[in-house]
Design a protein around this motif. Sequence first.
Motif, PDB file in Angstrom:
ATOM      1  N   ALA A 166     -28.925 -23.394  41.504  1.00  0.00           N
ATOM      2  CA  ALA A 166     -28.361 -21.977  40.904  1.00  0.00           C
ATOM      3  C   ALA A 166     -28.229 -21.182  41.965  1.00  0.00           C
ATOM      4  O   ALA A 166     -27.559 -20.378  41.878  1.00  0.00           O
ATOM      5  CB  ALA A 166     -29.423 -21.507  39.725  1.00  0.00           C
ATOM      6  N   GLY A 180     -16.831 -13.245  45.785  1.00  0.00           N
ATOM      7  CA  GLY A 180     -17.902 -13.898  44.726  1.00  0.00           C
ATOM      8  C   GLY A 180     -18.086 -13.165  43.521  1.00  0.00           C
ATOM      9  O   GLY A 180     -17.570 -11.927  43.387  1.00  0.00           O
ATOM     10  N   THR A 181     -19.155 -13.616  42.645  1.00  0.00           N
ATOM     11  CA  THR A 181     -19.689 -12.940  41.385  1.00  0.00           C
ATOM     12  C   THR A 181     -19.729 -11.214  41.626  1.00  0.00           C
ATOM     13  O   THR A 181     -19.309 -10.458  40.865  1.00  0.00           O
ATOM     14  CB  THR A 181     -20.672 -13.504  40.779  1.00  0.00           C
ATOM     15  N   THR A 182     -20.520 -11.104  42.624  1.00  0.00           N
ATOM     16  CA  THR A 182     -20.941  -9.637  42.753  1.00  0.00           C
ATOM     17  C   THR A 182     -19.871  -8.864  43.146  1.00  0.00           C
ATOM     18  O   THR A 182     -19.612  -7.588  42.659  1.00  0.00           O
ATOM     19  CB  THR A 182     -22.004  -9.849  44.265  1.00  0.00           C
ATOM     20  N   HIS A 204     -28.479 -10.964  36.023  1.00  0.00           N
ATOM     21  CA  HIS A 204     -28.817 -10.779  37.244  1.00  0.00           C
ATOM     22  C   HIS A 204     -28.491  -9.225  37.949  1.00  0.00           C
ATOM     23  O   HIS A 204     -27.631  -8.427  37.204  1.00  0.00           O
ATOM     24  CB  HIS A 204     -27.776 -11.574  38.028  1.00  0.00           C
ATOM     25  N   SER A 225     -26.578  -8.164  39.783  1.00  0.00           N
ATOM     26  CA  SER A 225     -25.336  -8.117  40.187  1.00  0.00           C
ATOM     27  C   SER A 225     -24.644  -7.544  38.895  1.00  0.00           C
ATOM     28  O   SER A 225     -23.142  -7.033  39.096  1.00  0.00           O
ATOM     29  CB  SER A 225     -24.579  -9.135  41.086  1.00  0.00           C
ATOM     30  N   VAL A 278     -24.646 -17.691  31.440  1.00  0.00           N
ATOM     31  CA  VAL A 278     -25.887 -18.378  31.098  1.00  0.00           C
ATOM     32  C   VAL A 278     -26.822 -17.615  32.166  1.00  0.00           C
ATOM     33  O   VAL A 278     -26.413 -17.035  33.419  1.00  0.00           O
ATOM     34  CB  VAL A 278     -25.605 -19.713  31.981  1.00  0.00           C
ATOM     35  N   ASN A 310     -29.536 -17.075  35.031  1.00  0.00           N
ATOM     36  CA  ASN A 310     -29.830 -17.688  35.948  1.00  0.00           C
ATOM     37  C   ASN A 310     -31.388 -18.022  36.259  1.00  0.00           C
ATOM     38  O   ASN A 310     -31.918 -18.663  37.054  1.00  0.00           O
ATOM     39  CB  ASN A 310     -29.386 -16.922  37.302  1.00  0.00           C
ATOM     40  N   ASP A 339     -20.208 -12.557  33.116  1.00  0.00           N
ATOM     41  CA  ASP A 339     -20.845 -13.203  34.241  1.00  0.00           C
ATOM     42  C   ASP A 339     -20.876 -14.701  34.215  1.00  0.00           C
ATOM     43  O   ASP A 339     -21.935 -15.151  33.745  1.00  0.00           O
ATOM     44  CB  ASP A 339     -21.980 -12.443  34.666  1.00  0.00           C
ATOM     45  N   ALA A 383     -21.077 -17.160  36.731  1.00  0.00           N
ATOM     46  CA  ALA A 383     -21.750 -17.514  37.838  1.00  0.00           C
ATOM     47  C   ALA A 383     -22.509 -18.833  37.390  1.00  0.00           C
ATOM     48  O   ALA A 383     -22.350 -19.929  38.353  1.00  0.00           O
ATOM     49  CB  ALA A 383     -22.760 -16.407  38.630  1.00  0.00           C
ATOM     50  N   GLN A 384     -23.313 -18.819  36.531  1.00  0.00           N
ATOM     51  CA  GLN A 384     -23.970 -19.843  36.107  1.00  0.00           C
ATOM     52  C   GLN A 384     -23.427 -20.935  34.994  1.00  0.00           C
ATOM     53  O   GLN A 384     -23.859 -21.844  34.406  1.00  0.00           O
ATOM     54  CB  GLN A 384     -25.387 -19.582  35.779  1.00  0.00           C
ATOM     55  N   SER A 388     -18.512 -17.603  41.349  1.00  0.00           N
ATOM     56  CA  SER A 388     -18.610 -17.499  42.782  1.00  0.00           C
ATOM     57  C   SER A 388     -18.392 -19.006  43.457  1.00  0.00           C
ATOM     58  O   SER A 388     -18.946 -19.910  42.570  1.00  0.00           O
ATOM     59  CB  SER A 388     -20.027 -17.485  43.407  1.00  0.00           C
ATOM     60  N   HIS A 409     -19.293 -20.740  45.904  1.00  0.00           N
ATOM     61  CA  HIS A 409     -20.296 -21.445  46.490  1.00  0.00           C
ATOM     62  C   HIS A 409     -21.333 -22.068  45.309  1.00  0.00           C
ATOM     63  O   HIS A 409     -22.255 -22.873  45.818  1.00  0.00           O
ATOM     64  CB  HIS A 409     -21.111 -20.730  47.578  1.00  0.00           C
ATOM     65  N   LYS A 410     -21.260 -21.514  44.231  1.00  0.00           N
ATOM     66  CA  LYS A 410     -21.915 -22.472  43.124  1.00  0.00           C
ATOM     67  C   LYS A 410     -21.160 -23.350  42.598  1.00  0.00           C
ATOM     68  O   LYS A 410     -22.165 -24.059  41.440  1.00  0.00           O
ATOM     69  CB  LYS A 410     -22.710 -21.173  42.178  1.00  0.00           C
TER      70      LYS A 410
HETATM   71  N1  PMP Z   1     -24.873 -13.523  38.351  1.00  0.00           N
HETATM   72  C1  PMP Z   1     -25.582 -14.613  38.383  1.00  0.00           C
HETATM   73  C2  PMP Z   1     -26.125 -14.855  36.741  1.00  0.00           C
HETATM   74  C3  PMP Z   1     -26.014 -15.378  39.400  1.00  0.00           C
HETATM   75  O1  PMP Z   1     -26.889 -16.249  39.031  1.00  0.00           O
HETATM   76  C4  PMP Z   1     -25.611 -14.835  40.787  1.00  0.00           C
HETATM   77  C5  PMP Z   1     -26.414 -15.875  41.829  1.00  0.00           C
HETATM   78  N2  PMP Z   1     -27.530 -15.926  41.797  1.00  0.00           N
HETATM   79  C6  PMP Z   1     -24.853 -13.812  40.803  1.00  0.00           C
HETATM   80  C7  PMP Z   1     -24.287 -13.210  39.718  1.00  0.00           C
HETATM   81  C8  PMP Z   1     -24.523 -13.383  42.155  1.00  0.00           C
HETATM   82  O2  PMP Z   1     -23.525 -14.446  42.623  1.00  0.00           O
HETATM   83  P1  PMP Z   1     -23.027 -14.137  44.087  1.00  0.00           P
HETATM   84  O3  PMP Z   1     -24.370 -13.880  45.130  1.00  0.00           O
HETATM   85  O4  PMP Z   1     -22.356 -15.583  44.593  1.00  0.00           O
HETATM   86  O5  PMP Z   1     -22.228 -13.014  44.222  1.00  0.00           O
END
Ligand code: PMP
Length: 404
Positions: A29, A92-94, A121, A123, A171, A173, A198, A200-201, A221, A223-224
Amino acid sequence: MLNIELLRQDFPILASQVYARPLVYLDNAATTQKPKAVVEAITRQYYSANANVHRGVHHLSEVATDLLEQSREKVRAFIGARSTSEVIFTRGTTESLNLVASSLCSTFHEGDEVIVTAMEHHSNIVPWQLQCERRGLRLKVLPMTDEGELLLDRLDSLITDRTRLISVAHVSNVLGTVNPVADIISRAHSAGVPVAVDAAQSVPHFPVDVTELDCDFLAFSGHKIYGPTGIGVLYGKEKWLEKMPPYQGGGEMISSVSFEHTEYERLPYKFEAGTPDYVGANALGVALDYLQSIGGMAEIHAYEADLTRYAMQKLAGIDRLHLYGTSPNKDAVVSFLVDGIHHLDMGTLLDRLGIAVRTGHHCAEPVMTRLGISGTVRASFSFYNTREEVDQLNEGILRVMQMF
Ligand code: PMP
């Protein structure tokens, strides 16, 4: 059916040893490992197709531009967007969520409201808070149960005529809960409110179709999802993106500039100021190709869901162990604590056994506050993990418990 033993060979790092023990990587994750195809695509591009994109008339620049735009099309198809103009490459997501926050919120007025949930999260919290401070907006929070499920019934009363956006994790994290985003979106839309997801997950674990969901924005993102770091995606409906002002200014995002007046580029370039991470974008496309080639997201989801259920059952059998996030709708994340053992100690000792897990608040401090804890130990899965690895985690936890 996925052939896991064979697939693991695509990820050289999985064969490595830590402290002379085989690595058991359960921190997916946070970030996933990369298949050879992705790493090789990066090398190949730097060796044979490296030039700055969009601006060049020369051959290499055209090749690099084609790779970038082909990847945008791959992302579009992967998430079911209608048009590549709705697919913006970010870091990325952020950054994707920050883009929506700074740009969309600039069209809001003092007293307008943004709703997030109790399981976000950071972010998906802090970018909105920044806008609240700057513009006098109000952040409201949809609460959750002890099991880690959203109290959906409360949503309708949270939405007012000042609500301008709902931004929600697909989802969690920390808890792994798969939130009912389709339901949230339809409730929001019936009040005329757009929804940002969001993802990301979620996008790395099961099929996500933005057109079917009808979400207004979606962030994830690279990388995930087995791609490189530093690249991510923001999907946005054209009707919003057209109305939103640029996020950053610079090259690539303009069609003409004078000191008096600047015309912005068409979508999606209006939101892609500066040289993009074209190598990362290409490699992300390769990662998505890889996922399709091994069986696709539905297969991946079936395997990971089974593994998650197995892990939950296994760990539930350990005396003094408490699971956090026990919704039946959960995915690929198992969070726990053992009575009398700090999460950091558990993580550090598991590491000594070769087992990589994450400990702490997982960038979701409000979840910890809600549950009355300071952190958890989190094991998170990929399709390359196995039941044997879950057994090793189980035995590892028991060994650590014996030490205390
Ligand atoms: N939202 C969720 C639900 C995440 O799990 C994460 C990464 N842990 C992020 C946002 C942020 O992703 P990133 O650091 O790749 O921008």
